[in-house]
Enzyme design. Sequence first.
Site, PDB file in Angstrom:
ATOM      1  N   SER A 270       0.846  -1.185   0.000  1.00  0.00           N
ATOM      2  CA  SER A 270       0.000   0.000   0.000  1.00  0.00           C
ATOM      3  C   SER A 270       0.883   1.235   0.000  1.00  0.00           C
ATOM      4  CB  SER A 270      -0.892  -0.035   1.243  1.00  0.00           C
ATOM      5  OG  SER A 270      -1.084   1.271   1.737  1.00  0.00           O
ATOM      6  N   LYS A 271       0.313   2.343  -0.544  1.00  0.00           N
ATOM      7  CA  LYS A 271       1.142   3.550  -0.567  1.00  0.00           C
ATOM      8  C   LYS A 271       1.360   4.071   0.848  1.00  0.00           C
ATOM      9  CE  LYS A 271      -2.824   6.107  -2.264  1.00  0.00           C
ATOM     10  NZ  LYS A 271      -3.364   6.585  -3.517  1.00  0.00           N
ATOM     11  N   ARG A 272       0.627   3.533   1.808  1.00  0.00           N
ATOM     12  CA  ARG A 272       0.840   3.936   3.192  1.00  0.00           C
ATOM     13  C   ARG A 272       1.940   3.120   3.876  1.00  0.00           C
ATOM     14  NH1 ARG A 272      -4.177   5.012   1.847  1.00  0.00           N
ATOM     15  NH2 ARG A 272      -4.676   2.815   1.873  1.00  0.00           N
TER      16      ARG A 272
END
Length: 502
Positions: A270-272
Amino acid sequence: MASAPGSSVRVRFCPSPTGNPHVGLVRTALFNWAYARHRGGTFVFRIEDTDAARDSEESYGQLLDAMRWLGFDWDEGPAAFDSASGAGGGPHAPYRQSQRMDLYKDVAEKLLAAGHAYRCYCSQEELDTRREAARAAGKPSGYDGHCRDLSAARVEEYQAQGRTPIVRFRMPDETITFTDLVRGELTFTPENVPDYGIVRANGAPLYTLVNPVDDALMEITHVLRGEDLLSSTPRQIALYKALIELGIAKEIPSFGHLPYVMGEGNKKLSKRDPESSLNLYRERGFLPEGLLNYLSLLGWSLSADQDIFTMDEMVAAFDIADVNPNPARFDLKKCEAINADHIRLLDVKEFTERCRPWLRAPFAPWAPEDFDEAKWQRIAPHAQTRLKVLSEITDNVDFLFLAEPAVDEASWAKAMKEGSDALLATAREKLEAADWSSPEALKEAVLAAGEVHGLKLGKAQAPVRVAVTGRTVGLPLFESLEILGKDEALTRIDAALARLTA
Ligand code: GLU
Ligand code: ZN
């Protein structure tokens, strides 16, 4: 650039400026860029900044900076690839969607006028209630077409109630089939693709409208993007057909959906996830060519027996048809190993220059005036073969520029055993008498000291290394001693002896 439609490839990379750039985004940019360059086509860079609540100028700046660092030269875009050469642009400017709002308004009006879109007055509560009911009845739970054919009286009634409508696209009642460049033929039946919103109640156009409208206006021929966007493709194809009918689009582009990138524990990266942040890779000292080489392997390969290659080699070979649809696993170890290979491939001079940022504040722990260029030039070749990432250079050479070595206590405990003081004392004597112009002679001296105490070279050199560099592992010891110099090395051995005998 002005070529007949269909004759030249036009691809685009169109991120939204939210948050920091991440590796999944870089992989998408890479495959688009490589495909454009492979086909001798045009690489369009577009900024999808229609979501004022989430987009930021800072993130936009980071995207430009990332693209330049990665070397993805674009042909059309909001700024020039080479920042020194000024403003960007191209035949379809502007390339920031926030500056194209009038265009979208115009297209939405035309879609409404032609009946391809309609105003939907349903409130969120009404939509939710009907969705729940459909679910309970085991029916498809997407939008049910309630406002498709409202009578004039109904519309008046809704307006009198003060309702503000959204605009919905009217999906044709037909099965949509297309050939994905990565996945082959895909089919979507109408019950799975309900009418969808294209303009918010406040008049703001949505991604569902602006993305395909810009692809149409910018004459994009190939849409290469992540698999997470696959569900929007049948809707976009239907919208395209309407745009062609209205004379706004020329043809439907080809679509290719790139495989998911999986992270730890087989979850989608995830981009997180912190390990997906591009800034982190830059700070750690990945070379752009090393990182890109690794990211290219997330769904593609040059050949079965060649993992390491240049971007030129990738461009020469890259075809979207060769991309593998299966999810790709992000493997940090492999990414580092490939980067290490690229570090070794650099010309020594180039390596010496690329390490610079990590030899200064905020990375370097020594005072700027203590950095010694001559020592750096001499140690650099010994470091080049040992780094996975450039940031490791700091700890590897700090002993040369600090007044005292930064002693790692775990290393000290490991190397300084009983008898180490005696060994160090002998080593000091032999080193004092040695010829300091030759690493070979320094090695002989430590070897001889070891013999006196019945220790092999490996055991004998560990206390010397920790005394001089502060660590048990590092660059070749005797070259390090030679570059540090006799006086300083002996002073450090004395200091270690003092600590051992205190
Ligand atoms: N702005 C969209 C995104 O960042 C682009 C989607 C696309 O490539 O079509 O997800
Ligand atoms: Zn409705």
